[in-house]
Design a protein around this motif. Structure first.
Motif, mmCIF file in Angstrom:
data_model
loop_
_atom_site.group_PDB
_atom_site.id
_atom_site.type_symbol
_atom_site.label_atom_id
_atom_site.label_comp_id
_atom_site.label_asym_id
_atom_site.label_seq_id
_atom_site.Cartn_x
_atom_site.Cartn_y
_atom_site.Cartn_z
ATOM 1 N N GLN A 39 2.883 1.793 4.794
ATOM 2 C CA GLN A 39 3.234 3.109 5.322
ATOM 3 C C GLN A 39 4.552 3.545 4.726
ATOM 4 O O GLN A 39 5.597 2.910 4.967
ATOM 5 N N ALA A 40 4.503 4.597 3.947
ATOM 6 C CA ALA A 40 5.701 5.166 3.347
ATOM 7 C C ALA A 40 6.338 6.158 4.325
ATOM 8 O O ALA A 40 5.653 6.676 5.209
ATOM 9 N N PRO A 41 7.617 6.438 4.158
ATOM 10 C CA PRO A 41 8.286 7.385 5.063
ATOM 11 C C PRO A 41 7.588 8.728 5.092
ATOM 12 O O PRO A 41 7.276 9.309 4.045
ATOM 13 N N GLY A 42 7.303 9.196 6.290
ATOM 14 C CA GLY A 42 6.681 10.500 6.454
ATOM 15 C C GLY A 42 5.197 10.553 6.144
ATOM 16 O O GLY A 42 4.605 11.637 6.138
ATOM 17 N N LYS A 43 4.604 9.403 5.885
ATOM 18 C CA LYS A 43 3.174 9.370 5.541
ATOM 19 C C LYS A 43 2.411 8.468 6.507
ATOM 20 O O LYS A 43 2.987 7.644 7.209
ATOM 21 N N GLU A 44 1.107 8.638 6.495
ATOM 22 C CA GLU A 44 0.257 7.791 7.318
ATOM 23 C C GLU A 44 0.099 6.415 6.665
ATOM 24 O O GLU A 44 0.235 6.263 5.452
ATOM 25 N N ARG A 45 -0.223 5.448 7.503
ATOM 26 C CA ARG A 45 -0.480 4.110 6.974
ATOM 27 C C ARG A 45 -1.753 4.137 6.135
ATOM 28 O O ARG A 45 -2.740 4.767 6.526
ATOM 29 N N GLU A 46 -1.717 3.454 4.992
ATOM 30 C CA GLU A 46 -2.862 3.463 4.084
ATOM 31 C C GLU A 46 -3.250 2.051 3.681
ATOM 32 O O GLU A 46 -2.423 1.139 3.633
ATOM 33 N N PHE A 47 -4.510 1.909 3.361
ATOM 34 C CA PHE A 47 -5.079 0.645 2.897
ATOM 35 C C PHE A 47 -4.520 0.275 1.525
ATOM 36 O O PHE A 47 -4.344 1.141 0.667
ATOM 37 N N VAL A 48 -4.257 -1.010 1.320
ATOM 38 C CA VAL A 48 -3.815 -1.506 0.018
ATOM 39 C C VAL A 48 -4.845 -2.472 -0.576
ATOM 40 O O VAL A 48 -5.302 -2.286 -1.698
ATOM 41 N N ALA A 49 -5.199 -3.513 0.192
ATOM 42 C CA ALA A 49 -6.108 -4.527 -0.340
ATOM 43 C C ALA A 49 -6.727 -5.325 0.799
ATOM 44 O O ALA A 49 -6.132 -5.453 1.865
ATOM 45 N N THR A 50 -7.920 -5.860 0.550
ATOM 46 C CA THR A 50 -8.573 -6.747 1.497
ATOM 47 C C THR A 50 -9.091 -7.976 0.765
ATOM 48 O O THR A 50 -9.299 -7.948 -0.448
ATOM 49 N N ILE A 51 -9.324 -9.033 1.551
ATOM 50 C CA ILE A 51 -9.835 -10.268 0.989
ATOM 51 C C ILE A 51 -10.787 -10.902 1.989
ATOM 52 O O ILE A 51 -10.550 -10.881 3.202
ATOM 53 N N SER A 52 -11.868 -11.483 1.466
ATOM 54 C CA SER A 52 -12.853 -12.131 2.326
ATOM 55 C C SER A 52 -12.295 -13.428 2.909
ATOM 56 O O SER A 52 -11.278 -13.952 2.448
ATOM 57 N N GLY A 53 -13.012 -13.946 3.901
ATOM 58 C CA GLY A 53 -12.546 -15.149 4.577
ATOM 59 C C GLY A 53 -12.392 -16.348 3.655
ATOM 60 O O GLY A 53 -11.473 -17.156 3.812
ATOM 61 N N ASN A 54 -13.285 -16.460 2.678
ATOM 62 C CA ASN A 54 -13.211 -17.591 1.739
ATOM 63 C C ASN A 54 -12.375 -17.276 0.502
ATOM 64 O O ASN A 54 -12.238 -18.111 -0.387
ATOM 65 N N GLY A 55 -11.824 -16.060 0.437
ATOM 66 C CA GLY A 55 -10.947 -15.684 -0.661
ATOM 67 C C GLY A 55 -11.652 -15.302 -1.950
ATOM 68 O O GLY A 55 -10.997 -14.999 -2.951
ATOM 69 N N VAL A 56 -12.967 -15.269 -1.943
ATOM 70 C CA VAL A 56 -13.716 -15.008 -3.181
ATOM 71 C C VAL A 56 -13.787 -13.523 -3.513
ATOM 72 O O VAL A 56 -13.732 -13.120 -4.676
ATOM 73 N N ILE A 57 -13.928 -12.712 -2.485
ATOM 74 C CA ILE A 57 -14.123 -11.275 -2.699
ATOM 75 C C ILE A 57 -12.848 -10.522 -2.320
ATOM 76 O O ILE A 57 -12.283 -10.744 -1.249
ATOM 77 N N THR A 58 -12.423 -9.641 -3.211
ATOM 78 C CA THR A 58 -11.247 -8.808 -2.946
ATOM 79 C C THR A 58 -11.579 -7.345 -3.221
ATOM 80 O O THR A 58 -12.538 -7.030 -3.946
ATOM 81 N N TYR A 59 -10.772 -6.482 -2.674
ATOM 82 C CA TYR A 59 -11.001 -5.042 -2.821
ATOM 83 C C TYR A 59 -9.645 -4.365 -2.770
ATOM 84 O O TYR A 59 -8.794 -4.731 -1.959
#
Length: 125
Positions: A39-59
């Motif tokens: 979340q940057a100043p004055g902006k809404e919180r935004e998605f950056v990255a996700t990772i699966s439980g086993n760490g194999v898949i990222t987005y």
């Protein structure tokens, strides 16, 4: 319930690198999708990255692809965000959270819970 604590933020010059950590408590960590948001100043919180439980898949959000890398060490109950080639627009408070949905592409804030308090990243010119 999982509790999350972020660390590793700081002040860095543009083009530099930082590695954020998110330490989790709780037995369900290894089976949960984890995400980083900011979340940057004055902006809404935004998605950056996700990772699966086993760490194999990222987005990743398009603006950080090729510069940021999300990873996890389930033995240490920790998720990381390696940030390289930092830009001024990366300045924000960075948060980690636990995903509710079984997909790394579920990236809305409401798809996540157990938010940490965040760690400040400031990129200077």
């Amino acid at each position: 319930q999982v509790q999350l604590v972020e660390s590793g933020g700081g002040l860095v010059q543009a083009g530099g690198s930082l590695r954020l950590s998110c330490a989790a408590s709780g037995r369900t960590f290894g089976s949960s999708i984890m995400g980083w948001f900011r979340q940057a100043p004055g902006k809404e919180r935004e998605f950056v990255a996700t990772i699966s439980g086993n760490g194999v898949i990222t987005y990743y959000q398009n603006s950080v692809k090729g510069r940021f890398t999300i990873s996890r060490d389930n033995a240490k109950n920790t998720v990381y965000l390696q940030m390289n080639s930092l830009k001024l627009e990366d300045t924000a408070v960075y948060y980690c959270a636990v995903g509710f949905r079984p997909s790394v592409t579920a990236t809305r804030e409401t798809d996540f819970g157990s938010w940490g308090r965040g760690t400040q990243v400031t990129v200077s010119s």
